[in-house]
Structure formats: C-alpha cells, structure tokens
Scaffold this active site. Structure first.
Site, PDB file in Angstrom:
ATOM      1  N   GLY A   1       0.725  -1.163  -0.133  1.00 25.86           N
ATOM      2  CA  GLY A   1       0.118  -0.098  -0.052  1.00 25.86           C
ATOM      3  C   GLY A   1       0.778   1.009  -0.080  1.00 25.86           C
ATOM      4  CG  LEU A   2       3.720   1.202  -2.123  1.00 25.31           C
ATOM      5  CD1 LEU A   2       4.814   0.927  -3.432  1.00 25.31           C
ATOM      6  CD2 LEU A   2       4.478   1.223  -0.782  1.00 25.31           C
ATOM      7  NE  ARG A  51      -4.201  10.920   0.221  1.00 25.32           N
ATOM      8  CZ  ARG A  51      -5.205  11.531   0.376  1.00 25.32           C
ATOM      9  NH1 ARG A  51      -5.515  12.856   0.333  1.00 25.32           N
ATOM     10  NH2 ARG A  51      -6.068  10.744   0.918  1.00 25.32           N
ATOM     11  CG  MET A  52      -0.810   8.630   5.310  1.00 28.19           C
ATOM     12  SD  MET A  52      -1.951   8.346   6.705  1.00 28.19           S
ATOM     13  CE  MET A  52      -0.547   8.286   8.010  1.00 28.19           C
ATOM     14  N   GLY A  53       1.350   5.576   2.972  1.00 25.29           N
ATOM     15  CA  GLY A  53       2.212   4.130   2.730  1.00 25.29           C
ATOM     16  C   GLY A  53       3.575   4.748   2.081  1.00 25.29           C
ATOM     17  NE  ARG A 100      -5.498  -1.645  -5.536  1.00 24.89           N
ATOM     18  CZ  ARG A 100      -6.734  -1.243  -5.476  1.00 24.89           C
ATOM     19  NH1 ARG A 100      -7.891  -2.144  -5.778  1.00 24.89           N
ATOM     20  NH2 ARG A 100      -6.944   0.124  -5.138  1.00 24.89           N
ATOM     21  CG  ASN A 110      -7.470   5.562  10.048  1.00 25.01           C
ATOM     22  OD1 ASN A 110      -6.660   5.610  10.854  1.00 25.01           O
ATOM     23  ND2 ASN A 110      -7.476   6.468   8.871  1.00 25.01           N
ATOM     24  CB  SER A 142      -1.919  10.534  13.659  1.00 26.27           C
ATOM     25  OG  SER A 142      -2.681  11.760  13.520  1.00 26.27           O
ATOM     26  N   GLY A 168      -0.570  12.044   8.450  1.00 27.90           N
ATOM     27  CA  GLY A 168      -0.925  12.717   7.048  1.00 27.90           C
ATOM     28  C   GLY A 168       0.204  12.886   6.135  1.00 27.90           C
ATOM     29  CE  LYS A 174      -4.808   8.059  13.044  1.00 26.62           C
ATOM     30  NZ  LYS A 174      -6.072   8.113  12.238  1.00 26.62           N
ATOM     31  CG  HIS A 222      -5.945  10.787  17.019  1.00 32.52           C
ATOM     32  ND1 HIS A 222      -6.198  10.979  15.705  1.00 32.52           N
ATOM     33  CD2 HIS A 222      -4.891  11.533  17.152  1.00 32.52           C
ATOM     34  CE1 HIS A 222      -5.327  11.815  15.000  1.00 32.52           C
ATOM     35  NE2 HIS A 222      -4.479  12.499  16.208  1.00 32.52           N
ATOM     36  CG  ASN A 223      -8.856   9.741  13.341  1.00 29.54           C
ATOM     37  OD1 ASN A 223      -8.018  10.007  13.573  1.00 29.54           O
ATOM     38  ND2 ASN A 223      -9.018   9.244  11.905  1.00 29.54           N
ATOM     39  CD  GLU A 274      -8.439  14.502  12.388  1.00 31.84           C
ATOM     40  OE1 GLU A 274      -9.094  14.134  11.326  1.00 31.84           O
ATOM     41  OE2 GLU A 274      -7.384  13.954  12.691  1.00 31.84           O
TER      42      GLU A 274
END
Length: 305
Positions: free
Chosen positions: A7-8, A10-12, A31, A97, A123, A125, A175, A178-179, A182
């Site tokens: 999983g690559l 935005r975060m990965g 993928r 998440n 967390s 981003g 988490k 946490h959200n 948020e």
C-alpha cells in the site's frame, strides 16, 4: 532491518521513504507496479515488487509485513491473501484506520495459523515524511518487540511519538478516539471562524486572526497552523463545495460512546454536521419548512430562489 510494505498511497509511500532513510530495506508493493517502481527509483533501500508473493519470498523469517491500505474490503482481502503466504512466527501489521473489534477478530483468526497480528493507528498525514508519524500500536509483547524498531524510525524521534497502547485492538481503538476528537476540534474551529466571517461590520481579517492565535494562544494547534495557511491564500472559500466527507472512525467513536453509555456530545454532533454537509439534512429541512407553512402560513422558498 527489512520490512514488507503493501500500500503505497499518500501515507504508505512516504512511510516507505522514511523507513528507507533510516536504513531499512523496504520491499514495496502496490496494485499498480508503476507506483512501486517510481518509489524505488534512485533509492537502493526500496525494492519494488510485482506481487505480494514476491514481497513475502524476499523477506527473511520471521517476516514483518505491514499493510497500509484503506480500511474495509481492501484490507480484508489483503489480510486473507497474506495469511495464505505467511508462516508461523511471522508478523502482520495493519496500519489502516480499521475498526478495533475487527482487529481483535483478525488476531484470533491468524493466531490459529501461528501468525502474530499488530494493529497500528497512524496519524501524521502527508506531513509525516519530514515530521514523523504518531503511532499507536496494539499487540502482545513478543510481536511488538519485532515492530518497535520500525515504529522508532517512523516516529518523530526514537523516544517519542509512538506507544505500545495495549493488547490487540488497542492501537485502532486509540486512533478511533483520536479521530473522534479531531472531528470535534475541526468543527469548533469551523464554527468560530464562520461566526467571525458573518460579523461583516467589523471587517475582520480572518487570516490575521488565525496567525495571531498561533502564538501563545490557548487554542494554538497544528489544525490552526493549517487553517492559517489556507486563509492566507483565500478567506472567502467561495469555490469550495460545502461538503465534508466522513470516514469510519467518527461513526465508530459515536457508536462506542452509545455502547459504553459515555456522553460524547461534541464528537457526536461534529459527525452529525458532516452528515448535514453531505445533503443528508436536506429532506428534514424541507419537512421543517412545510410544517412551518402548515401551522403558521409561513412562506416556503422554491428551489433556486
């Protein structure tokens, strides 16, 4: 040190880069192979893989395979695929998440195969690559011992920004809350700035106010930093559709509050406001308009007026 990362997005993708900077060999899979290939270009510590089978075959036992996929069907499918490839003693980390109850069920399922499971709430981003991530991990001590070196590299510093929160499920639970918090913080900022924007006779400069509050104010925060940045560019926001998406964590937090009987009005109402922004309050508003017309003869606006 080596790790498999599936999983690559935005975060990965940024997590893979940060781990590689720390000297970890990252066997990266997405993928779309082009994404992995681009990530690996010019970085000897990132190895682009064409399949999850290749990732698992490349790792030395006991393997650590970290999933960084959207929660729900994508993660569920990846866990089932990984379970068929991993061996007893290997560790599967879910950084999505995800819902904490599902994490507990998955851990029990994988334990029957001798595969250890760790749930990590992440967390940070898109800023995590440079600033580090906040990581909340759930799992037993033996599994965490193998994962902690990676948490230390992903965190802002080895001694802060990561936590072994407790047993399996506690990472995603933490988490989730946490959200939920948020949601409430974002709603409060949005309402406050809307109130100031509506006070037209004062001609308030919202960008300057946001910048002012960033310094020594009780409400200073990263959310306020981000708010100050976009208000500098555009205070009116007329080109932004008034629609705010919601993800699973806000709903799960509200449901958890009901199950425990713990009052969480701010977080729950913030979730309701997101529903309203998505048009889900429109029918109720039409009902209200018609009821007022019925008992008081009040005028009803037609669509487009």
């Amino acid at each position: 040190m080596q790790i498999g990362l599936y999983g690559l997005g935005r975060m990965g993708g940024n997590m893979a880069k940060r781990l590689a900077r720390g000297g970890v060999t990252v066997y990266a899979y997405n993928r779309s192979f082009e994404v992995a290939e681009k990530l690996a270009a010019g970085d000897d510590n990132v190895r682009a893989c064409r399949s999850l089978e290749e990732v698992v075959a490349s790792l030395s036992a006991p393997r650590v395979l970290w999933l960084m996929l959207p929660s729900g069907p994508a993660t569920e499918a990846a866990i089932l695929q990984a379970a068929a490839l991993l061996e007893p003693g290997d560790i599967l980390v879910d950084g999505a998440n995800g819902y904490y109850k599902e994490a507990i069920a998955r851990a029990d399922q994988l334990a029957g195969q001798g595969i250890r499971f760790v749930d990590v709430g992440v967390s940070g981003g898109i800023w995590g690559l440079d600033n580090g991530y906040c990581l909340m991990a759930g799992g037993d001590e033996a599994a965490l011992a193998a994962v902690i070196p990676f948490l230390k590299l992903l965190a802002p510093a080895p001694d802060r920004g990561w936590l072994h929160a407790g047993p399996v499920g506690s990472g995603h639970f933490t988490k989730m809350v946490h959200n939920g918090i948020e949601y409430g913080m974002m709603q409060a900022f949005a309402e406050g700035f809307a109130l100031m924007q509506a006070k037209t006779e004062f001609e308030l400069d919202l960008a300057k106010i946001a910048e002012l509050w960033r310094h020594s104010s009780v409400v200073r925060s990263w959310l306020l930093d981000l708010t100050a940045d976009f208000l500098k560019a555009d205070q009116k926001l007329v080109d932004i559709a008034p629609v705010v998406a919601d993800s699973g964590e806000g709903r799960w937090t509200a449901l958890e509050a009901v199950e425990q009987g713990v009052p969480t009005p701010v977080m729950s109402l913030a979730l309701m406001m997101r529903f309203a922004s998505q048009g889900k309050n429109d029918y109720a508003a039409r009902m209200l308009a018609m009821m007022r017309k019925g008992f008081g003869g009040h005028a009803v606006q037609g669509k487009g007026e």
